[in-house]
Write a protein that holds these residues in place. Structure first.
Motif, PDB file in Angstrom:
ATOM      1  N   ARG A  90     -26.336 -10.125  -6.707  1.00  0.00           N
ATOM      2  CA  ARG A  90     -27.378 -11.083  -7.069  1.00  0.00           C
ATOM      3  C   ARG A  90     -27.712 -12.205  -5.973  1.00  0.00           C
ATOM      4  NH1 ARG A  90     -26.348 -14.505 -12.212  1.00  0.00           N
ATOM      5  NH2 ARG A  90     -24.834 -15.234 -10.873  1.00  0.00           N
ATOM      6  N   VAL A  91     -29.002 -12.444  -5.702  1.00  0.00           N
ATOM      7  CA  VAL A  91     -29.306 -13.232  -4.516  1.00  0.00           C
ATOM      8  C   VAL A  91     -29.416 -14.770  -5.046  1.00  0.00           C
ATOM      9  CG1 VAL A  91     -30.983 -13.709  -2.732  1.00  0.00           C
ATOM     10  CG2 VAL A  91     -30.500 -11.483  -3.530  1.00  0.00           C
ATOM     11  N   ILE A  92     -28.423 -15.578  -4.674  1.00  0.00           N
ATOM     12  CA  ILE A  92     -28.606 -16.916  -5.131  1.00  0.00           C
ATOM     13  C   ILE A  92     -29.337 -17.971  -4.075  1.00  0.00           C
ATOM     14  CG2 ILE A  92     -26.937 -18.825  -5.739  1.00  0.00           C
ATOM     15  CD1 ILE A  92     -26.325 -16.192  -7.319  1.00  0.00           C
ATOM     16  N   LEU A  93     -29.025 -17.698  -2.906  1.00  0.00           N
ATOM     17  CA  LEU A  93     -30.037 -18.254  -1.859  1.00  0.00           C
ATOM     18  C   LEU A  93     -30.512 -17.157  -1.003  1.00  0.00           C
ATOM     19  CD1 LEU A  93     -28.113 -21.641  -1.067  1.00  0.00           C
ATOM     20  CD2 LEU A  93     -30.130 -21.549  -2.596  1.00  0.00           C
ATOM     21  N   TYR A 147     -26.721 -16.618   0.288  1.00  0.00           N
ATOM     22  CA  TYR A 147     -25.712 -16.660  -0.456  1.00  0.00           C
ATOM     23  C   TYR A 147     -25.768 -15.600  -1.824  1.00  0.00           C
ATOM     24  CZ  TYR A 147     -22.080 -19.257  -3.392  1.00  0.00           C
ATOM     25  OH  TYR A 147     -21.081 -19.524  -4.089  1.00  0.00           O
ATOM     26  N   LEU A 148     -24.823 -15.016  -1.695  1.00  0.00           N
ATOM     27  CA  LEU A 148     -25.097 -13.525  -2.416  1.00  0.00           C
ATOM     28  C   LEU A 148     -23.768 -13.745  -3.568  1.00  0.00           C
ATOM     29  CD1 LEU A 148     -25.702 -10.942  -0.101  1.00  0.00           C
ATOM     30  CD2 LEU A 148     -27.313 -12.350  -1.192  1.00  0.00           C
ATOM     31  N   ASP A 149     -24.003 -13.205  -4.881  1.00  0.00           N
ATOM     32  CA  ASP A 149     -22.980 -13.176  -5.727  1.00  0.00           C
ATOM     33  C   ASP A 149     -22.677 -11.500  -6.337  1.00  0.00           C
ATOM     34  OD1 ASP A 149     -21.095 -13.424  -7.922  1.00  0.00           O
ATOM     35  OD2 ASP A 149     -22.730 -13.751  -9.397  1.00  0.00           O
ATOM     36  N   VAL A 150     -21.476 -10.769  -5.719  1.00  0.00           N
ATOM     37  CA  VAL A 150     -21.607  -9.566  -5.587  1.00  0.00           C
ATOM     38  C   VAL A 150     -20.313  -8.896  -6.423  1.00  0.00           C
ATOM     39  CG1 VAL A 150     -21.225  -7.626  -4.037  1.00  0.00           C
ATOM     40  CG2 VAL A 150     -22.239  -9.717  -3.264  1.00  0.00           C
ATOM     41  N   GLN A 151     -20.866  -7.954  -7.201  1.00  0.00           N
ATOM     42  CA  GLN A 151     -19.672  -6.963  -7.796  1.00  0.00           C
ATOM     43  C   GLN A 151     -19.777  -5.836  -7.509  1.00  0.00           C
ATOM     44  OE1 GLN A 151     -21.469  -8.779 -11.939  1.00  0.00           O
ATOM     45  NE2 GLN A 151     -19.071  -8.446 -12.160  1.00  0.00           N
ATOM     46  N   LEU A 152     -18.521  -5.169  -7.395  1.00  0.00           N
ATOM     47  CA  LEU A 152     -18.255  -3.835  -6.977  1.00  0.00           C
ATOM     48  C   LEU A 152     -17.369  -3.337  -7.914  1.00  0.00           C
ATOM     49  CD1 LEU A 152     -17.868  -4.231  -3.082  1.00  0.00           C
ATOM     50  CD2 LEU A 152     -19.903  -3.546  -4.324  1.00  0.00           C
ATOM     51  N   ALA A 153     -17.650  -1.889  -8.207  1.00  0.00           N
ATOM     52  CA  ALA A 153     -16.723  -1.162  -8.925  1.00  0.00           C
ATOM     53  C   ALA A 153     -15.608  -0.707  -8.386  1.00  0.00           C
ATOM     54  CB  ALA A 153     -17.383   0.151  -9.689  1.00  0.00           C
ATOM     55  N   ALA A 154     -14.507  -0.135  -8.853  1.00  0.00           N
ATOM     56  CA  ALA A 154     -13.460   0.498  -8.094  1.00  0.00           C
ATOM     57  C   ALA A 154     -13.768   1.425  -7.292  1.00  0.00           C
ATOM     58  CB  ALA A 154     -12.178   0.848  -9.155  1.00  0.00           C
ATOM     59  N   GLY A 155     -13.370   1.428  -5.883  1.00  0.00           N
ATOM     60  CA  GLY A 155     -13.817   2.421  -5.079  1.00  0.00           C
ATOM     61  C   GLY A 155     -15.208   2.355  -4.494  1.00  0.00           C
ATOM     62  N   LEU A 213     -16.611 -15.012   2.913  1.00  0.00           N
ATOM     63  CA  LEU A 213     -16.468 -14.485   1.357  1.00  0.00           C
ATOM     64  C   LEU A 213     -15.376 -14.985   0.866  1.00  0.00           C
ATOM     65  CD1 LEU A 213     -14.580 -12.152   0.710  1.00  0.00           C
ATOM     66  CD2 LEU A 213     -16.370 -10.725   2.071  1.00  0.00           C
ATOM     67  N   ALA A 214     -15.420 -15.191  -0.536  1.00  0.00           N
ATOM     68  CA  ALA A 214     -14.116 -15.663  -1.539  1.00  0.00           C
ATOM     69  C   ALA A 214     -14.297 -14.943  -2.816  1.00  0.00           C
ATOM     70  CB  ALA A 214     -14.665 -17.172  -1.902  1.00  0.00           C
ATOM     71  N   VAL A 215     -13.020 -14.256  -3.134  1.00  0.00           N
ATOM     72  CA  VAL A 215     -13.129 -13.262  -4.030  1.00  0.00           C
ATOM     73  C   VAL A 215     -12.481 -13.946  -5.258  1.00  0.00           C
ATOM     74  CG1 VAL A 215     -11.820 -11.184  -5.035  1.00  0.00           C
ATOM     75  CG2 VAL A 215     -12.308 -11.730  -2.403  1.00  0.00           C
ATOM     76  N   SER A 216     -13.110 -14.029  -6.374  1.00  0.00           N
ATOM     77  CA  SER A 216     -12.498 -14.290  -7.598  1.00  0.00           C
ATOM     78  C   SER A 216     -11.970 -13.343  -8.659  1.00  0.00           C
ATOM     79  CB  SER A 216     -14.026 -14.991  -8.478  1.00  0.00           C
ATOM     80  OG  SER A 216     -14.960 -14.025  -8.963  1.00  0.00           O
ATOM     81  N   GLU A 217     -12.116 -12.141  -8.616  1.00  0.00           N
ATOM     82  CA  GLU A 217     -11.802 -10.918  -9.270  1.00  0.00           C
ATOM     83  C   GLU A 217     -11.388  -9.764  -8.346  1.00  0.00           C
ATOM     84  OE1 GLU A 217     -14.032 -10.072 -12.747  1.00  0.00           O
ATOM     85  OE2 GLU A 217     -14.363 -12.348 -13.099  1.00  0.00           O
ATOM     86  N   GLY A 218     -10.324  -9.152  -8.581  1.00  0.00           N
ATOM     87  CA  GLY A 218     -10.011  -7.846  -8.010  1.00  0.00           C
ATOM     88  C   GLY A 218      -9.512  -7.863  -6.562  1.00  0.00           C
ATOM     89  N   THR A 219      -9.475  -6.937  -5.944  1.00  0.00           N
ATOM     90  CA  THR A 219      -9.378  -6.701  -4.253  1.00  0.00           C
ATOM     91  C   THR A 219     -10.240  -5.964  -3.590  1.00  0.00           C
ATOM     92  OG1 THR A 219      -6.608  -6.891  -5.070  1.00  0.00           O
ATOM     93  CG2 THR A 219      -7.252  -6.258  -2.722  1.00  0.00           C
ATOM     94  N   ILE A 220     -10.509  -6.419  -2.502  1.00  0.00           N
ATOM     95  CA  ILE A 220     -11.529  -5.738  -1.719  1.00  0.00           C
ATOM     96  C   ILE A 220     -10.705  -5.573  -0.221  1.00  0.00           C
ATOM     97  CG2 ILE A 220     -13.594  -6.551  -2.849  1.00  0.00           C
ATOM     98  CD1 ILE A 220     -13.878  -8.581  -0.631  1.00  0.00           C
ATOM     99  N   ARG A 221     -11.488  -4.876   0.645  1.00  0.00           N
ATOM    100  CA  ARG A 221     -11.259  -4.297   2.022  1.00  0.00           C
ATOM    101  C   ARG A 221     -12.330  -4.673   2.984  1.00  0.00           C
ATOM    102  NH1 ARG A 221      -6.074  -2.288   2.692  1.00  0.00           N
ATOM    103  NH2 ARG A 221      -5.173  -1.703   0.649  1.00  0.00           N
ATOM    104  N   VAL A 260     -18.295 -13.861  -3.737  1.00  0.00           N
ATOM    105  CA  VAL A 260     -19.410 -14.593  -3.334  1.00  0.00           C
ATOM    106  C   VAL A 260     -19.348 -14.670  -1.796  1.00  0.00           C
ATOM    107  CG1 VAL A 260     -20.078 -16.306  -5.019  1.00  0.00           C
ATOM    108  CG2 VAL A 260     -18.234 -16.799  -3.203  1.00  0.00           C
ATOM    109  N   LEU A 261     -20.574 -14.231  -1.150  1.00  0.00           N
ATOM    110  CA  LEU A 261     -20.588 -14.086   0.186  1.00  0.00           C
ATOM    111  C   LEU A 261     -21.575 -15.048   0.683  1.00  0.00           C
ATOM    112  CD1 LEU A 261     -20.666 -10.753   2.320  1.00  0.00           C
ATOM    113  CD2 LEU A 261     -22.405 -12.425   2.740  1.00  0.00           C
ATOM    114  N   GLY A 262     -21.406 -15.669   2.046  1.00  0.00           N
ATOM    115  CA  GLY A 262     -22.328 -16.688   2.286  1.00  0.00           C
ATOM    116  C   GLY A 262     -22.498 -16.215   3.934  1.00  0.00           C
TER     117      GLY A 262
END
Length: 278
Positions: free
Chosen positions: A148-151, A169-177, A193-201, A232-234
């Protein structure tokens, strides 16, 4: 720091990570006096998870020289500004308040509320202009999957918010894998970036509650979700000014800060006269 964080391409490593400082239901990940100096124009970031029962009492408080940006993932927040704007921000909604030369606002969680609040240091030509706000309902936030494109803009999506140039500034959701690569514009040397849910690499693991900043470059960020994740990613061109700090304000010069604080005091006196502030 700027000289150290220059990359000439290839994999873009993480150069800073933190879990911030937790204050009840709010975790302060970035402040203008610490990490904000290295990722400016992004100068402040809170991750919040509050309920109507445990929400801190913000009350009326002022800002100048910045824009505040709230991305609400869950719940609902009531807001009011001295500009006369007031309402309720629903889950999926976005609040943009350009404090400019000075404004006061207040807010409260109506029920459980989760999300991020970000401050952006305004350029010199905007930092003392009259305040201005823009509130987006969930269906007004453009998407270019998985973001989602916030800015700013990404792919074919352009934010409806009139923000300073050269900031995404983006609000991003990724499925597992799921894998996703973000290619910032060439002049966006700042990225985090800052993670609110889950784990990314990225390629190092980053888990819920963590903030990471990347080496300065124009290289892409390759991200994979180990679990269903939200973050979220800036990215932006670096803010070229020193940060001149007040209690609730960030400006480019001492003179601009004094002007902002003078306007804040004037509005505060009006709140006292109206019985809204003691």
């Amino acid at each position: 720091m700027s000289a150290v964080l220059k990359s000439r391409g290839g994999e873009r490593p993480i150069v800073l990570r933190t879990r911030g400082e937790r204050h009840g239901a709010i975790t302060r990940l970035v402040s203008p006096s610490d990490i904000g100096e290295f990722i400016k124009p992004f100068v402040f970031l809170d991750l919040f998870d509050v309920s109507a029962g445990n929400a801190p009492n913000f009350g009326w408080h002022p800002h100048s020289g910045i824009a505040t940006l709230t991305v609400l993932h869950e719940g609902a927040i009531e807001y009011q500004e001295t500009t006369g704007v007031k309402g309720i921000l629903p889950a999926g909604g976005v609040e943009w308040m350009r404090a400019g030369g000075g404004v006061w606002h207040t807010g409260a969680a109506l029920r459980s509320a989760k999300g991020f609040q970000l401050w952006i240091a305004l350029p010199a030509e905007l930092e003392n202009l009259p305040s201005q706000s823009h509130y987006l309902s969930p269906d007004q936030v453009p998407e270019e999957k998985p973001a989602r494109v916030i800015l700013g803009s990404y792919g074919g999506a352009q934010s409806a918010i009139s923000a300073p140039a050269r900031i995404n500034y983006l609000d991003v959701q990724l499925a597992a894998g799921e894998r996703w690569t973000y290619q910032p514009p060439l002049d966006h040397e700042v990225a985090w970036l800052a993670v609110s849910e889950g784990t990314i690499r990225t390629p190092e693991p980053v888990s819920a509650g963590e903030f990471v900043a990347f080496e300065e470059s124009s290289a892409a960020l390759a991200i994979q979700a180990d679990r269903a994740s939200r973050f979220v990613l800036g990215s932006a061109a670096r803010h070229p000014h020193d940060l001149v700090l007040g209690s609730y304000s960030v400006h480019t010069t001492r003179a601009a800060l004094i002007a902002g604080e003078s306007q804040i005091q004037r509005i505060g006196n009006q709140l006292v006269a109206a019985g809204l502030l003691r």
